[in-house]
Design a protein around this motif. Structure first.
Motif, PDB file in Angstrom:
ATOM      1  N   ILE A   1       0.857  -1.202   0.000  1.00 33.81           N
ATOM      2  CA  ILE A   1       0.000   0.000   0.000  1.00 33.81           C
ATOM      3  C   ILE A   1       0.887   1.245   0.000  1.00 33.81           C
ATOM      4  CG2 ILE A   1      -1.646   1.336   1.414  1.00 33.81           C
ATOM      5  CD1 ILE A   1      -2.786  -1.405   2.338  1.00 33.81           C
ATOM      6  N   THR A   2       1.962   1.195   0.806  1.00 34.81           N
ATOM      7  CA  THR A   2       2.882   2.336   0.858  1.00 34.81           C
ATOM      8  C   THR A   2       3.446   2.631  -0.531  1.00 34.81           C
ATOM      9  OG1 THR A   2       3.447   1.687   3.091  1.00 34.81           O
ATOM     10  CG2 THR A   2       4.939   3.236   2.042  1.00 34.81           C
TER      11      THR A   2
ATOM     12  N   TYR B   1       1.281   4.946  -2.376  1.00 40.30           N
ATOM     13  CA  TYR B   1       1.432   6.334  -1.913  1.00 40.30           C
ATOM     14  C   TYR B   1       2.721   6.949  -2.466  1.00 40.30           C
ATOM     15  CZ  TYR B   1      -2.519   5.960   1.287  1.00 40.30           C
ATOM     16  OH  TYR B   1      -3.787   5.834   1.808  1.00 40.30           O
TER      17      TYR B   1
ATOM     18  N   LEU C   1      -3.132  16.706  -5.455  1.00 38.92           N
ATOM     19  CA  LEU C   1      -2.373  15.729  -4.661  1.00 38.92           C
ATOM     20  C   LEU C   1      -3.050  15.514  -3.306  1.00 38.92           C
ATOM     21  CD1 LEU C   1       0.214  14.003  -4.462  1.00 38.92           C
ATOM     22  CD2 LEU C   1       1.392  15.996  -3.554  1.00 38.92           C
ATOM     23  N   ALA C   2      -3.457  16.618  -2.665  1.00 39.77           N
ATOM     24  CA  ALA C   2      -4.112  16.506  -1.358  1.00 39.77           C
ATOM     25  C   ALA C   2      -5.413  15.704  -1.489  1.00 39.77           C
ATOM     26  CB  ALA C   2      -4.400  17.898  -0.799  1.00 39.77           C
TER      27      ALA C   2
ATOM     28  N   LEU D   1      -4.590  11.998  -1.975  1.00 41.17           N
ATOM     29  CA  LEU D   1      -4.124  11.382  -0.725  1.00 41.17           C
ATOM     30  C   LEU D   1      -5.292  11.137   0.229  1.00 41.17           C
ATOM     31  CD1 LEU D   1      -0.896  13.498  -0.080  1.00 41.17           C
ATOM     32  CD2 LEU D   1      -0.964  11.018  -0.296  1.00 41.17           C
ATOM     33  N   MET D   2      -6.137  12.164   0.395  1.00 41.81           N
ATOM     34  CA  MET D   2      -7.253  12.035   1.338  1.00 41.81           C
ATOM     35  C   MET D   2      -8.233  10.970   0.872  1.00 41.81           C
ATOM     36  SD  MET D   2      -7.884  16.021   2.382  1.00 41.81           S
ATOM     37  CE  MET D   2      -8.941  15.746   3.788  1.00 41.81           C
TER      38      MET D   2
ATOM     39  N   MET E   1      -7.516   8.367  -1.008  1.00 44.48           N
ATOM     40  CA  MET E   1      -6.903   7.036  -0.829  1.00 44.48           C
ATOM     41  C   MET E   1      -6.984   6.574   0.625  1.00 44.48           C
ATOM     42  SD  MET E   1      -3.525   6.803  -3.246  1.00 44.48           S
ATOM     43  CE  MET E   1      -2.923   5.238  -2.665  1.00 44.48           C
ATOM     44  N   ILE E   2      -6.837   7.523   1.555  1.00 41.49           N
ATOM     45  CA  ILE E   2      -6.937   7.143   2.969  1.00 41.49           C
ATOM     46  C   ILE E   2      -8.357   6.668   3.272  1.00 41.49           C
ATOM     47  CG2 ILE E   2      -6.841   8.039   5.354  1.00 41.49           C
ATOM     48  CD1 ILE E   2      -4.601   9.915   4.402  1.00 41.49           C
ATOM     49  N   GLY E   3      -9.309   7.248   2.567  1.00 41.43           N
ATOM     50  CA  GLY E   3     -10.698   6.819   2.785  1.00 41.43           C
ATOM     51  C   GLY E   3     -11.588   7.968   3.238  1.00 41.43           C
ATOM     52  N   GLU E   4     -11.052   9.188   3.177  1.00 35.71           N
ATOM     53  CA  GLU E   4     -11.847  10.339   3.606  1.00 35.71           C
ATOM     54  C   GLU E   4     -12.936  10.638   2.576  1.00 35.71           C
ATOM     55  OE1 GLU E   4     -13.408  12.406   5.792  1.00 35.71           O
ATOM     56  OE2 GLU E   4     -11.401  12.458   6.707  1.00 35.71           O
TER      57      GLU E   4
ATOM     58  N   ARG F   1     -15.809  12.678   3.858  1.00 32.06           N
ATOM     59  CA  ARG F   1     -16.631  13.752   4.437  1.00 32.06           C
ATOM     60  C   ARG F   1     -16.334  15.061   3.697  1.00 32.06           C
ATOM     61  NH1 ARG F   1     -14.799  12.215  10.465  1.00 32.06           N
ATOM     62  NH2 ARG F   1     -12.906  11.866   9.271  1.00 32.06           N
TER      63      ARG F   1
END
Lengths: 146, 500
Positions: free
Chosen positions: A79-80, A83, A106-107, A110-111, A113-116, A118
């Motif tokens: 997974i890394t 990223y 990019l932000a 990244l967000m 991919m993390i699963g954010e 909201r």
């Protein structure tokens, strides 16, 4: 038992890598990429050569006598890798289009991919944070962005 | 060595409004990032270093010291509330802090952590201020031969103490020295291992290596853990009783011996390279528990447990600067980052620093004492707010931290080449940590590398290449014998551990 076997093999892999790396540095890299110099008490290649030998010997020792260290979960390491690819793309994008255009993308990536998911946090991360960085760097510090 | 007027001038510099503002900013930022699980003061210091370029040396270094000190206080907040220490140092704090929070007393636990942290930190700062100048005088008598022997001794101790394996420690140290040799050779000024990249002629940029290894590699690790796992907000329990939200004077005074023991352990261990604050906190905690009349209450919300852990882990910060300022050898990652800040501002830490930059050193000491006071003040006001910070989502924290690293390194290295180097070292750091190689040893060896090689060259010049001359210096001979003895001792310990 399985964990120990796994950790032993991970130490053997890293030990073998460092053994080969040290030998490659000593025989292939240092002779080509370190210039020789006349005079002086310490030749430019002396210390790198000694260090390469230490790395090679220590790597070989680790292959023979591995520790009980548990390696990080290989799935997480994979997974890394994704990223890292994203960050490489980010650096490439910044070199072509500049921070102002690439940072929000990019932000967001990244967000996401993390699963954010909201919306409020996504807007904060994608719009507010890059804007804040832009303001601090260009307006307050008077420096350029990448 | 340093006259009284210089000392006074240094302290007055520290107490100027301009410098105090940066100390305050550092403490606030440190407590904030310490409270965020996953960032911590080391990562914050690494990210902040490039942003201090435009500052004078004193406010820049005082700011970083403030971040480090504030981070240790902030690190206790997630340890108490979530049983997830914001910094590894706070792991021992969680043992009694978390049970107290579950009893509805999170503010009592975090305040006890704050008071004991400031107590331990102030004690170790006073020890640092008192003994570092006399030690520096002794260190000044050391020539290049003794410095080489001292560095070999430091490497042998670091390789043995930090991490899980002596062999891996040696590999990490050797790799750090090898990477430090990239650039120009210090004696002949010929290019070395630059592979055609002339940007590397002056060596690898410090901010790229430090931020890549210490900040980005850790963020990458945290990203992989947080992947697809967005954290829910935390609810903080509260009994509604005002006594459960504060630490009374009697409660503080009852813990005085515990805090003094912790401060002493932290100071002694902090002065030795490589041991670190986590070990100090657990040692202090175990000794307090062992010496208690009620050991069964530990782990269930005993204030002595928090006092023991926090006083010890915070005392390490000041003591870490003893080997840094007197010998130029960083004993921890935090100290290594402070050394990099010194170097970026054109100064070489070591005994000569007292002679050449005495005013700055005493300014730094003044700033450290002020940082302790401000830590207490900011902590008293801010703990309620830091408790809310804990619930900030990792997605925004890590994406913002990454963007800050990109911008910071780009500013420090004037372009994206430095950012690419940073990413290479981030991957290297991540892989090394995954396989159990210590990044602490790597980075310290990287910082010491150029001085190590230069001292070897000078020693060879002085002795005409005759290495047996080394044994004519009693200090060097003793240090080399100690290095061999510690190497054998750690090797035997490794073998015994493996057998068990």
């Amino acid at each position: 038992m399985k964990g120990t076997a796994m950790s032993s093999s991970s130490d053997r892999i890293s030990g073998a890598f460092f053994c080969l790396f040290g030998l490659a540095m000593y025989f292939l890299v240092i002779p080509v990429y370190v210039e020789t110099a006349e005079g002086g008490s310490l030749a430019p290649n002396t210390l790198p050569n000694i260090i390469s030998i230490i790395i090679a010997v220590s790597g070989a020792f680790l292959v023979i006598k591995p520790t009980k260290h548990q390696m990080r979960d290989p799935r997480r390491m994979a997974i890394t890798g994704f990223y890292v690819l994203l960050l490489i793309a980010g650096i490439y994008g910044m070199s072509k289009f500049g921070f102002e255009f690439v940072a929000p993308v990019l932000a967001f990536a990244l967000m996401w991919m993390i699963g954010e998911r909201r919306p409020l946090w996504l807007i904060s991360g994608v719009v507010l944070m890059p804007a804040l960085i832009w303001f601090v760097v260009t307006q307050l510090l008077g420096r350029g962005l990448p | 060595m340093v006259d009284f007027a210089t000392i006074l001038a240094g302290f007055s510099d520290a107490f100027s409004l301009y410098n105090l503002m940066f100390v305050l900013l550092g403490v606030v930022l440190g407590q904030f990032v310490g409270a965020v699980p996953g960032i911590g003061p080391i990562m914050a210091m690494a990210i902040a270093i490039p942003f201090t370029f435009g500052l004078d040396p004193l406010p820049a270094i005082a700011f970083l010291v403030g971040v480090n000190k504030g981070g240790l206080v902030g690190g206790a907040v997630p340890a108490v509330l979530m049983n997830t220490p914001g910094t590894p140092d706070a792991a021992a704090t969680a043992l009694d802090g978390y049970p107290l929070a579950r009893q509805g007393k999170p503010l009592k636990a975090t305040k006890m952590a704050l008071f004991s942290s400031v107590t331990g930190d102030t004690f170790s700062d006073i020890v640092l201020i008192t003994i570092s100048a006399p030690l520096a005088i002794l260190a000044l008598r050391m020539g290049p031969i003794e410095i080489v022997a001292l560095m070999i001794f430091a490497f042998s101790i670091l390789a043995g103490l930090v991490g899980t394996s002596l062999t891996k420690g040696i590999i990490a140290a050797a790799l750090g020295l090898l990477v430090a040799s990239i650039g120009t050779d210090p004696e002949n000024f010929t290019p070395r291992l630059i592979f055609g990249f002339w940007d590397l002629f002056n060596g690898l940029p410090l901010p790229s290596v430090a931020i890549g290894l210490l900040a980005i590699s850790e963020i990458l690790h945290r990203l992989s853990l947080a992947h697809g796992n967005v954290r829910a907000a935390i609810t903080v329990a509260d009994t509604g009783n005002p006594d459960d939200r504060r630490v009374t004077w009697i409660e503080y005074w009852t813990c005085r011996y515990t805090m003094m023991r912790g401060a002493l352990i932290g100071t002694v261990l902090g002065a030795l390279p490589g041991i670190g604050s986590t070990a100090a906190a657990f040692m202090s905690y175990s000794m307090t528990k062992a010496g208690s009349k009620d050991p069964k209450s530990f782990g269930k919300g005993n204030l002595h447990g928090i006092a023991a852990a926090e006083s010890a882990n915070s005392a390490v910060v000041g003591a870490n600067l003893i080997p840094l300022l007197t010998l130029g050898i960083p004993g921890s990652v935090g100290a290594a980052l402070i050394i990099s800040a010194f170097m970026i501002h054109g100064m070489q830490p070591g005994p000569l620093l007292f002679e050449n930059q005495g005013r700055l050193v005493y300014g730094l000491f003044g700033a450290m004492l002020m940082a302790n006071f401000l830590n207490l003040w900011v902590g008293q006001l801010g703990l309620r707010f830091w408790i809310k910070v804990v619930s900030a989502p990792e997605s925004i924290i890590f994406s913002s931290a990454l963007l800050l690293c990109f911008v910071g390194v780009s500013m420090a290295t004037n372009g994206l080449f430095g950012v690419s180097i940073m990413l290479i070292f981030a991957v290297l750091g991540y892989v090394m940590a995954s396989f159990g190689y210590s990044l602490v040893i790597f980075i310290i060896a990287f910082f010491l590398g150029p001085r190590f090689e230069k001292s070897i060259a000078q020693s060879l010049s002085l002795t005409n290449g005759d290495l047996t001359q080394v044994f004519k210096s009693p200090v060097a001979a003793a240090l080399l014998i100690l290095s061999v003895a510690s190497f054998i001792w750690f090797l035997r310990k490794n073998v015994q551990d493996d057998a068990e």
